[in-house]
Write a protein that holds these residues in place. Structure first.
Motif, mmCIF file in Angstrom:
data_model
loop_
_atom_site.group_PDB
_atom_site.id
_atom_site.type_symbol
_atom_site.label_atom_id
_atom_site.label_comp_id
_atom_site.label_asym_id
_atom_site.label_seq_id
_atom_site.Cartn_x
_atom_site.Cartn_y
_atom_site.Cartn_z
ATOM 1 N N VAL A 76 13.412 5.742 3.915
ATOM 2 C CA VAL A 76 12.684 6.895 3.381
ATOM 3 C C VAL A 76 11.319 6.450 2.867
ATOM 4 C CG1 VAL A 76 12.667 8.622 1.533
ATOM 5 C CG2 VAL A 76 14.778 8.160 2.817
ATOM 6 N N TRP A 77 11.315 5.365 2.134
ATOM 7 C CA TRP A 77 10.062 4.854 1.563
ATOM 8 C C TRP A 77 9.065 4.487 2.665
ATOM 9 C CZ3 TRP A 77 7.320 0.186 1.283
ATOM 10 C CH2 TRP A 77 6.417 0.095 0.214
ATOM 11 N N TYR A 78 9.609 3.968 3.732
ATOM 12 C CA TYR A 78 8.804 3.515 4.870
ATOM 13 C C TYR A 78 8.192 4.695 5.617
ATOM 14 C CZ TYR A 78 8.003 0.753 9.206
ATOM 15 O OH TYR A 78 7.479 0.121 10.302
ATOM 16 N N LEU A 79 8.963 5.769 5.736
ATOM 17 C CA LEU A 79 8.513 6.849 6.607
ATOM 18 C C LEU A 79 7.931 8.053 5.898
ATOM 19 C CD1 LEU A 79 11.254 6.797 9.367
ATOM 20 C CD2 LEU A 79 9.028 5.661 9.324
ATOM 21 N N LYS A 80 8.242 8.194 4.602
ATOM 22 C CA LYS A 80 7.785 9.412 3.941
ATOM 23 C C LYS A 80 6.428 9.186 3.289
ATOM 24 C CE LYS A 80 9.358 12.625 0.521
ATOM 25 N NZ LYS A 80 10.123 12.488 -0.693
ATOM 26 N N PRO A 81 5.395 9.856 3.814
ATOM 27 C CA PRO A 81 4.070 9.603 3.236
ATOM 28 C C PRO A 81 3.911 10.261 1.869
ATOM 29 C CG PRO A 81 3.932 11.004 5.214
ATOM 30 C CD PRO A 81 5.370 10.798 4.933
ATOM 31 N N ASP A 82 3.432 9.483 0.927
ATOM 32 C CA ASP A 82 3.108 10.029 -0.380
ATOM 33 C C ASP A 82 1.578 10.113 -0.411
ATOM 34 O OD1 ASP A 82 2.390 10.399 -2.972
ATOM 35 O OD2 ASP A 82 3.231 8.510 -3.702
ATOM 36 N N PHE A 83 1.082 11.339 -0.180
ATOM 37 C CA PHE A 83 -0.366 11.465 0.025
ATOM 38 C C PHE A 83 -1.179 11.069 -1.190
ATOM 39 C CE2 PHE A 83 1.459 14.001 3.398
ATOM 40 C CZ PHE A 83 0.767 13.482 4.480
ATOM 41 N N SER A 84 -0.542 11.132 -2.370
ATOM 42 C CA SER A 84 -1.302 10.758 -3.557
ATOM 43 C C SER A 84 -1.596 9.260 -3.579
ATOM 44 C CB SER A 84 -0.534 11.163 -4.812
ATOM 45 O OG SER A 84 0.605 10.344 -4.936
ATOM 46 N N ALA A 85 -0.877 8.492 -2.725
ATOM 47 C CA ALA A 85 -1.101 7.044 -2.713
ATOM 48 C C ALA A 85 -2.306 6.647 -1.862
ATOM 49 C CB ALA A 85 0.149 6.330 -2.206
ATOM 50 N N ILE A 86 -2.914 7.653 -1.202
ATOM 51 C CA ILE A 86 -4.015 7.311 -0.298
ATOM 52 C C ILE A 86 -5.341 7.203 -1.053
ATOM 53 C CG2 ILE A 86 -5.312 8.033 1.739
ATOM 54 C CD1 ILE A 86 -2.791 9.495 2.674
ATOM 55 N N THR A 87 -5.941 6.039 -0.995
ATOM 56 C CA THR A 87 -7.245 5.839 -1.622
ATOM 57 C C THR A 87 -8.168 5.238 -0.571
ATOM 58 O OG1 THR A 87 -6.712 3.581 -2.209
ATOM 59 C CG2 THR A 87 -6.159 5.262 -3.835
ATOM 60 N N ASN A 126 0.792 -1.221 0.000
ATOM 61 C CA ASN A 126 0.000 0.000 0.000
ATOM 62 C C ASN A 126 0.830 1.279 0.000
ATOM 63 O OD1 ASN A 126 -2.979 -0.868 0.239
ATOM 64 N ND2 ASN A 126 -1.930 -2.135 1.740
ATOM 65 N N GLY A 127 2.014 1.186 -0.559
ATOM 66 C CA GLY A 127 2.755 2.405 -0.828
ATOM 67 C C GLY A 127 3.542 3.030 0.300
ATOM 68 N N GLY A 128 3.866 2.287 1.346
ATOM 69 C CA GLY A 128 4.825 2.794 2.329
ATOM 70 C C GLY A 128 4.262 3.796 3.316
ATOM 71 N N GLY A 129 4.961 4.944 3.447
ATOM 72 C CA GLY A 129 4.701 5.920 4.510
ATOM 73 C C GLY A 129 3.258 6.352 4.680
ATOM 74 N N ALA A 130 2.535 6.497 3.582
ATOM 75 C CA ALA A 130 1.147 6.957 3.688
ATOM 76 C C ALA A 130 0.329 5.946 4.481
ATOM 77 C CB ALA A 130 0.548 7.137 2.297
ATOM 78 N N PHE A 131 0.559 4.687 4.201
ATOM 79 C CA PHE A 131 -0.144 3.630 4.913
ATOM 80 C C PHE A 131 0.197 3.676 6.396
ATOM 81 C CE2 PHE A 131 -0.371 -0.652 6.659
ATOM 82 C CZ PHE A 131 -1.613 -1.100 6.228
#
Ligand code: PHE
Length: 448
Positions: free
Chosen positions: A198-209, A37-42
């Motif tokens: 970085v991938w784990y902690l940095k939320p990519d808000f566009s990945a949130i569905t 589910n895309g890392g940080g955002a999850f």
């Protein structure tokens, strides 16, 4: 009336409940879901949901159990005896069957790894993916390990709560923690690990569905053992002087800590060794042996790790089995021995198609592991949680629940905030997440 068995001590209860919460859900399922589910955002949504929904629901489950003094079904029906609440409790029993049947198969893979490390399967430059796939697609081997794991679970539950569950949990949880810290250090110092952090902690808000949100919700419920009544059952063995909210907070924080730590082990390693973060259920079983290969005395650590993973899984598995067994003891009037043996056997049998479907032996191409996992975590558990908060807030009555919490000098400082959440906010939010997350999945089947 016969007095209900109780936990031997406060610490015993915390360890047992934390033991239920901490398991494959943290070490296997959490990193896998983060990966898919895309890392940080999850991770961020997971945190929000845990505090806003998970902990209040856990408090609700403990309080229902302690008031009802019974199994999942009996605790509901002793407060409000209608078919609806019998049904809600029974959905929990059903979830117990479904989850444990795949949980035990995955735990069985872990048990087999103990022996793989002893016999040196992972020494030298071996392809860990190949070894893992070889194991799970074999028709016989994983079934054997599933049998071993279910056998151990059944044995402990046979012994009852004080002698079995409490004793084992107290000993083994601290050992697990120590080893996880050590492994996180190793994983974080691998070259290429940083990218993973970085991938784990940095939320990519566009990945949130909406699906990400439902997936996080399902993970919170799964990881905190909520929505199926395990915590109701454990609450029923709790004495009246225990501070439920504080216990719920401690247990949830411990659970969170282990999940995040597991992420710090798995995810950096995924990047360092060039695995795919979205690789799914096998991620842990493929990356970890690679980490061990890359460290001195790796086989010893690998061996220890899978021993502890097995134990963490066991303390969770006994809580499913205990929840289901308690229902059959209290409501169907079986004795403990009969209930435990019959149910243990049924769950073993249900795990057979789960295991075989990994090797492609299945009906209509169904992966029973995914199927059982998804129906329970994405539907049954959140639905169970939704019904529990409605029960506490509206049926039993929030005020009554609050006075059950505040006895013998216990003061719940955030009591009113909790009541407000449970009564007004959580029913709406849970319903909304469930409905909007499930809609894309079921819309093809709807007539409108
Ligand atoms: N919480 C357990 C884990 O993380 C699984 C579990 C779910 C146990 C539901 C009991 C009830 O592994």
């Amino acid at each position: 009336m016969e007095k209900r068995e109780q936990w031997g001590s406060r610490l015993g209860f915390i360890f047992a409940a934390a033991g239920s919460a901490i398991g494959l859900g943290n070490i296997w399922r959490f990193p896998t879901r983060v990966g898919e589910n895309g890392g940080g955002a999850f991770v961020l949504i997971y945190l929000l949901i845990m505090f806003a929904i998970g902990i209040p629901v856990m408090i609700s489950e403990f309080v229902v159990g302690r008031k009802g003094q019974k199994n999942i079904v009996g605790s509901f029906t002793s407060i409000k005896n209608t078919p609806l609440w019998y049904g809600v409790g029974f959905m929990g029993v059903l979830s117990g069957f479904l989850i444990l049947s795949f949980y035990s198969v995955v735990a069985g893979w872990g048990v087999s790894y103990i022996f793989k490390f002893i016999t040196g399967t992972f020494t030298g430059n071996v392809d860990t993916t190949e070894i893992f796939i070889g194991l799970i697609t074999d028709p016989i081997q994983p079934l054997f390990w599933h049998l071993v794991f279910m056998g151990m679970t059944t044995y402990i539950v046979l012994k009852g709560i004080g002698g079995g569950i409490e004793k084992y949990s107290k000993l083994l949880m601290p050992a697990l923690l120590g080893l996880l810290v050590l492994l996180a250090i190793r994983s974080l110092t691998l070259s290429g690990a940083w990218e993973g952090v970085v991938w784990y902690l940095k939320p990519d808000f566009s990945a949130i569905t909406t699906e990400t949100i439902l997936a996080s919700l399902g993970q919170v419920f799964f990881s905190l053992s909520l929505g199926m009544g395990a915590m109701i059952t454990y609450g029923s063995y709790l004495s009246k002087k225990e501070d439920i909210p504080v216990n719920a907070l401690l247990i949830s924080l411990a659970d969170l800590f282990i999940a995040v730590l597991a992420g710090f082990i798995i995810i950096p390693a995924v990047f360092a060794f060039g695995f795919e973060p979205g690789a799914g259920a096998g991620l842990v079983f493929m990356t970890l042996p690679a980490v061990f290969e890359a460290m001195p005395f790796g086989s010893i650590f690998g061996f220890l790790f899978f021993v502890l993973l097995t134990i963490a899984a066991l303390t969770s598995a006994i809580s499913f089995l205990e929840a289901v067994v308690a229902y059959f003891i209290d409501e169907v009037k079986w004795d403990r021995k009969k209930a435990t043996l019959i149910i243990g056997t049924i769950i073993f049998l249900m795990g057979v198609p789960v295991s075989l479907s990994q090797g492609g032996i299945t009906i209509a191409n169904i992966d029973f592991l995914d199927l059982f996992d998804n129906i329970t975590a994405l539907v049954f558990l959140p639905l169970g949680g939704l019904m529990t908060v409605i029960f506490v807030g509206w049926v039993w009555g929030g005020k009554n629940a609050l006075s059950e919490i505040e006895q013998e000098g216990v003061k719940f400082k955030l009591g009113n905030a909790w009541l407000f959440l449970v009564k007004y906010i959580l029913p709406v939010v849970l319903f909304y997440i469930l409905a909007s997350g499930l809609y894309p999945v079921i819309k093809d089947y709807l007539p409108f």
